[in-house]
Design an enzyme around this catalytic site. Sequence first.
Site, PDB file in Angstrom:
ATOM      1  N   CYS A   1     -20.518   0.096  -0.953  1.00  0.00           N
ATOM      2  CA  CYS A   1     -20.969  -1.105  -1.942  1.00  0.00           C
ATOM      3  C   CYS A   1     -22.051  -0.857  -3.040  1.00  0.00           C
ATOM      4  O   CYS A   1     -21.764   0.153  -3.491  1.00  0.00           O
ATOM      5  CB  CYS A   1     -20.439  -2.602  -1.370  1.00  0.00           C
ATOM      6  SG  CYS A   1     -18.914  -2.583  -0.504  1.00  0.00           S
TER       7      CYS A   1
ATOM      8  N   THR B 211     -12.368   2.030  -5.619  1.00  0.00           N
ATOM      9  CA  THR B 211     -13.111   2.836  -6.796  1.00  0.00           C
ATOM     10  C   THR B 211     -14.141   3.681  -6.973  1.00  0.00           C
ATOM     11  O   THR B 211     -15.186   3.367  -6.685  1.00  0.00           O
ATOM     12  CB  THR B 211     -13.129   1.583  -7.766  1.00  0.00           C
ATOM     13  OG1 THR B 211     -13.683   0.698  -7.107  1.00  0.00           O
ATOM     14  CG2 THR B 211     -11.687   1.100  -8.882  1.00  0.00           C
TER      15      THR B 211
ATOM     16  N   GLY C 100     -35.298  -1.959   6.766  1.00  0.00           N
ATOM     17  CA  GLY C 100     -34.638  -1.374   7.895  1.00  0.00           C
ATOM     18  C   GLY C 100     -34.514   0.198   6.856  1.00  0.00           C
ATOM     19  O   GLY C 100     -35.280   0.728   6.278  1.00  0.00           O
TER      20      GLY C 100
ATOM     21  N   ASP D 288       1.010  -1.007   0.197  1.00  0.00           N
ATOM     22  CA  ASP D 288      -0.002   0.161   0.088  1.00  0.00           C
ATOM     23  C   ASP D 288       1.105   1.054  -0.131  1.00  0.00           C
ATOM     24  O   ASP D 288       1.888   1.487   0.793  1.00  0.00           O
ATOM     25  CB  ASP D 288      -0.671  -0.028   1.654  1.00  0.00           C
ATOM     26  CG  ASP D 288      -1.908   0.654   1.096  1.00  0.00           C
ATOM     27  OD1 ASP D 288      -3.433  -0.075   0.892  1.00  0.00           O
ATOM     28  OD2 ASP D 288      -2.085   2.257   0.821  1.00  0.00           O
TER      29      ASP D 288
ATOM     30  N   ARG E 133     -18.195  -9.850   1.973  1.00  0.00           N
ATOM     31  CA  ARG E 133     -19.109  -8.704   3.252  1.00  0.00           C
ATOM     32  C   ARG E 133     -18.262  -8.721   4.508  1.00  0.00           C
ATOM     33  O   ARG E 133     -17.373  -9.041   5.156  1.00  0.00           O
ATOM     34  CB  ARG E 133     -20.566  -9.639   3.526  1.00  0.00           C
ATOM     35  CG  ARG E 133     -21.310  -9.806   2.505  1.00  0.00           C
ATOM     36  CD  ARG E 133     -22.144 -10.878   3.451  1.00  0.00           C
ATOM     37  NE  ARG E 133     -21.830 -11.524   3.753  1.00  0.00           N
ATOM     38  CZ  ARG E 133     -22.535 -12.708   4.494  1.00  0.00           C
ATOM     39  NH1 ARG E 133     -23.447 -12.368   5.428  1.00  0.00           N
ATOM     40  NH2 ARG E 133     -21.854 -13.534   5.169  1.00  0.00           N
TER      41      ARG E 133
ATOM     42  N   LYS F  97     -23.081   2.915  -4.312  1.00  0.00           N
ATOM     43  CA  LYS F  97     -21.527   3.465  -5.440  1.00  0.00           C
ATOM     44  C   LYS F  97     -21.467   2.015  -6.632  1.00  0.00           C
ATOM     45  O   LYS F  97     -21.830   2.844  -7.926  1.00  0.00           O
ATOM     46  CB  LYS F  97     -20.336   3.081  -5.190  1.00  0.00           C
ATOM     47  CG  LYS F  97     -19.318   3.453  -5.407  1.00  0.00           C
ATOM     48  CD  LYS F  97     -17.985   2.851  -4.916  1.00  0.00           C
ATOM     49  CE  LYS F  97     -17.663   1.269  -4.775  1.00  0.00           C
ATOM     50  NZ  LYS F  97     -17.203  -0.033  -5.605  1.00  0.00           N
TER      51      LYS F  97
ATOM     52  N   PHE G 105     -16.481 -11.324  -3.669  1.00  0.00           N
ATOM     53  CA  PHE G 105     -17.684 -10.930  -3.057  1.00  0.00           C
ATOM     54  C   PHE G 105     -18.440 -10.319  -1.771  1.00  0.00           C
ATOM     55  O   PHE G 105     -19.728 -11.317  -1.269  1.00  0.00           O
ATOM     56  CB  PHE G 105     -19.174 -12.299  -3.748  1.00  0.00           C
ATOM     57  CG  PHE G 105     -18.548 -12.353  -5.124  1.00  0.00           C
ATOM     58  CD1 PHE G 105     -19.828 -11.163  -5.436  1.00  0.00           C
ATOM     59  CD2 PHE G 105     -17.893 -13.155  -5.928  1.00  0.00           C
ATOM     60  CE1 PHE G 105     -19.832 -11.423  -7.347  1.00  0.00           C
ATOM     61  CE2 PHE G 105     -17.531 -13.131  -7.150  1.00  0.00           C
ATOM     62  CZ  PHE G 105     -18.818 -12.049  -7.921  1.00  0.00           C
TER      63      PHE G 105
ATOM     64  N   GLY H  11     -26.596   0.656   2.526  1.00  0.00           N
ATOM     65  CA  GLY H  11     -25.534   2.041   2.919  1.00  0.00           C
ATOM     66  C   GLY H  11     -24.349   1.041   2.667  1.00  0.00           C
ATOM     67  O   GLY H  11     -24.053  -0.578   2.049  1.00  0.00           O
TER      68      GLY H  11
ATOM     69  N   LYS I 252      -0.456   3.094   6.778  1.00  0.00           N
ATOM     70  CA  LYS I 252      -1.364   1.959   7.671  1.00  0.00           C
ATOM     71  C   LYS I 252      -0.750   0.755   7.302  1.00  0.00           C
ATOM     72  O   LYS I 252       0.135  -0.188   7.763  1.00  0.00           O
ATOM     73  CB  LYS I 252      -1.815   1.571   5.558  1.00  0.00           C
ATOM     74  CG  LYS I 252      -3.826   1.735   5.901  1.00  0.00           C
ATOM     75  CD  LYS I 252      -4.018   1.286   4.836  1.00  0.00           C
ATOM     76  CE  LYS I 252      -5.423   0.960   5.708  1.00  0.00           C
ATOM     77  NZ  LYS I 252      -5.843   1.173   3.949  1.00  0.00           N
TER      78      LYS I 252
HETATM   79  C1  UGA Z   1     -21.993  -6.254   0.073  1.00  0.00           C
HETATM   80  C2  UGA Z   1     -22.316  -7.655  -0.766  1.00  0.00           C
HETATM   81  O1  UGA Z   1     -22.696  -7.921   0.231  1.00  0.00           O
HETATM   82  C3  UGA Z   1     -20.940  -8.276  -0.823  1.00  0.00           C
HETATM   83  O2  UGA Z   1     -21.278  -9.429  -1.572  1.00  0.00           O
HETATM   84  C4  UGA Z   1     -19.871  -7.441  -1.923  1.00  0.00           C
HETATM   85  O3  UGA Z   1     -18.367  -7.916  -2.412  1.00  0.00           O
HETATM   86  C5  UGA Z   1     -19.699  -5.994  -1.174  1.00  0.00           C
HETATM   87  O4  UGA Z   1     -21.072  -5.032  -0.814  1.00  0.00           O
HETATM   88  C6  UGA Z   1     -19.051  -5.379  -2.104  1.00  0.00           C
HETATM   89  O5  UGA Z   1     -18.891  -4.969  -3.211  1.00  0.00           O
HETATM   90  O6  UGA Z   1     -17.626  -5.508  -1.439  1.00  0.00           O
HETATM   91  P1  UGA Z   1     -21.289  -5.634   2.230  1.00  0.00           P
HETATM   92  O7  UGA Z   1     -21.629  -3.646   1.669  1.00  0.00           O
HETATM   93  O8  UGA Z   1     -20.283  -5.571   3.294  1.00  0.00           O
HETATM   94  O9  UGA Z   1     -20.949  -6.481   1.207  1.00  0.00           O
HETATM   95  O10 UGA Z   1     -23.088  -5.184   2.938  1.00  0.00           O
HETATM   96  P2  UGA Z   1     -24.469  -6.517   2.890  1.00  0.00           P
HETATM   97  O11 UGA Z   1     -23.877  -7.093   4.399  1.00  0.00           O
HETATM   98  O12 UGA Z   1     -24.210  -6.584   1.700  1.00  0.00           O
HETATM   99  O13 UGA Z   1     -25.284  -4.971   3.426  1.00  0.00           O
HETATM  100  C7  UGA Z   1     -25.174  -4.187   2.587  1.00  0.00           C
HETATM  101  C8  UGA Z   1     -26.133  -3.256   3.096  1.00  0.00           C
HETATM  102  O14 UGA Z   1     -27.988  -4.124   3.234  1.00  0.00           O
HETATM  103  C9  UGA Z   1     -25.883  -2.567   4.451  1.00  0.00           C
HETATM  104  O15 UGA Z   1     -26.448  -1.228   4.387  1.00  0.00           O
HETATM  105  C10 UGA Z   1     -27.515  -3.554   5.340  1.00  0.00           C
HETATM  106  O16 UGA Z   1     -27.912  -3.122   6.490  1.00  0.00           O
HETATM  107  C11 UGA Z   1     -28.279  -3.293   4.106  1.00  0.00           C
HETATM  108  N1  UGA Z   1     -29.043  -4.278   4.032  1.00  0.00           N
HETATM  109  C12 UGA Z   1     -28.772  -6.205   4.063  1.00  0.00           C
HETATM  110  C13 UGA Z   1     -30.515  -4.821   4.584  1.00  0.00           C
HETATM  111  O17 UGA Z   1     -31.213  -3.679   5.380  1.00  0.00           O
HETATM  112  N2  UGA Z   1     -31.278  -5.832   4.716  1.00  0.00           N
HETATM  113  C14 UGA Z   1     -30.930  -7.187   4.109  1.00  0.00           C
HETATM  114  O18 UGA Z   1     -31.721  -7.524   4.249  1.00  0.00           O
HETATM  115  C15 UGA Z   1     -29.699  -7.200   4.284  1.00  0.00           C
END
Ligand code: UGA
Length: 445
Positions: A267, A89, A260, A33, A157, A270, A155, A264, A38
Site C-alpha cells: 500500500c 489496484t 526501520g 473472486d 492494516r 504504491k 483503512f 514497504g 482461491k
Molecule cells: C497501511 C495503512 O496503515 C492502513 O491504514 C491502510 O489501510 C493500508 O496500508 C492499505 O492501504 O491497505 P499496511 O500496509 O498493512 O497498512 O502496513 P502498516 O502497518 O501501515 O506499515 C507500512 C510500512 O511502514 C511497513 O513496512 C512498516 O514496517 C513500516 N512502519 C510502520 C515503520 O517502519 N515504522 C512505523 O512506525 C510504522
Amino acid sequence: MNLINITVLGTGYVGLVSGVCFAECGHKVTCVDTNKKKIDILKKMKSPICEVGLEELMVKNAKAGRLSFDSSLVSSINSSDIIIIAVGTPSLPNSNEVNLSYIYQCVDDICSYLGKNMVVIVKSTVPIGTCDDLQKKIDSKSMQYKCTIVSNPEFLREGVAVNDFMNPDRIVIGINEDIFNKKSLEHLYANHISRGVECVYTNRKSAEMIKYSSNAFLAMKVAFINEISDLAEKYNADISDVSRGMGLDTRIGRRFLNPGPGFGGSCFPKDVKALIDMSNSVGLESSLISSIKSSNDSRAINIANRILSQTQKNDVVSFLGVTFKAETDDVRDSPIIPIINEVLAQGRSVKIYDPAGIGNAKGIFVHEESKKKISYFNDALESVKESSLAVIGTEWKEFKQLDPIAMKSMMKKSQIYDLRNIVNYDSFRKANFIINCIGKHQNEQ
Ligand code: UGA
C-alpha cells in the site's frame, strides 16, 4: 437493525476481511473472486491470507448461513442490496500510474447482469476522480436500472485487519447522490455506528483523497523518523527517546515513529507513487510528496551499505525477518528485498529465516544467481550458522527473545544489525556481540 445482502467482489486483504466482518456484523455476504482456486480454498474454510482471527470468523459465519463464496457474481447480484468492489489496484509496470482494469471489469460485469437498482461501493484504493468516472460510464449506458457508485475507502492494516475493520478510527463515505443511498450505507455500518464510530460523509473525490492522503501522511512520518534516526546516529542521540519525546505531543502522536529499514508493503509505496502521479497529471510538482518516495527508495541502499561495511566478500549474512512487517506472511514490496539484492550483488551469501514469509520469499528471489546464493531456514538459530552478521529485518516478537549465547556458538562472527531496534541489547552486550541498530550510537543501545 436492518440486515442486508451484500456481494463483495475480490477476496484480497480488503475484500475478504470486509466480507467476513460484515457477515460477523449480521449481514448476509457472498464473497466473489474470479480465481476459482482461491474460491475452492475459501469454500474449505481456509484463508488464503495470514490474518489473525479471520478463519475462525469464516467458519462461524458460514455455519450461521451468513457467508458464502462464489467464482461468479451472477447468482448473488440480484439478491444483493449492495455490491462492494474490493479488487486490486496495483501500479502499472515501471510506472507510478494505477492499473484500474480490474475495477472497470467489475463495473462492466455488474452492468451486464444487473436486474434491479443497486448501490455499488468502491472499497479498492482508486485515484481521485475514479468513482465519478465509473458513475459517468454507468450513466452513459442508459440502463433500465439505476446504479449508484459510492466511495468507501478501507483503512485496515495487514496482520490486525479484523480488529481494524471491527474497530475503525472512522468510516469515510463519499456519496454524490440522494439520501436513499445514504440510508443503505447507514444500514451497512449500523453495528459500527451504534458503537459510536464516527462517519465522515463527503463527496466521492474527497473520500478517495482521504485514503491517499492518510497513507502518504503515515508514510511521511516513517520516512521522517528514518531520516531523523540517521541524524541521531551522527550526533550520538538516541532515536527511541527522540520518538517518544516527539510522539507525546498529541499534535504529533506516538504511532508510526518507529525507525526501520523503510516502509514497504502493497500500500504505502504504491499509494505514494499514485499521489505523485495524480499531482503531476494536474501540473503540480508536490515536492514534499515526491521526497517521501525518494527518501524511502534511498533507504534500502543506505542500509545495504551499512551491512556491507560490516562484512567482507564471501561472508554469509543472515536475515531474520523478510516480510514487510511482523504478523504477516506478505513480502510484497518488503524493504528487506532490495537490501538482500544489493548484499548479494556485492558478493555475500544470504541465509533467510522468517516465521511466516519463507514461502513467499522463495517466490521473489527466483533468478538463478540469487537461488545459488540464498538458503532458507525454518529456525532462527540454524539460519545464523557460519554467519558473519545477523540482520533483524522484521519486528517479529520471537526476535526479542533471541539467545545471544546460542547464536554466538553458531556464528563465524558475533555481530548483529537490528533494523527494528527490538533485541535485548543487554544480553547481546554481555555475550560480547558487536551491536548495530538504527538511530543510536554503537555504544549507546
Ligand atoms: C497501511 C495503512 O496503515 C492502513 O491504514 C491502510 O489501510 C493500508 O496500508 C492499505 O492501504 O491497505 P499496511 O500496509 O498493512 O497498512 O502496513 P502498516 O502497518 O501501515 O506499515 C507500512 C510500512 O511502514 C511497513 O513496512 C512498516 O514496517 C513500516 N512502519 C510502520 C515503520 O517502519 N515504522 C512505523 O512506525 C510504522
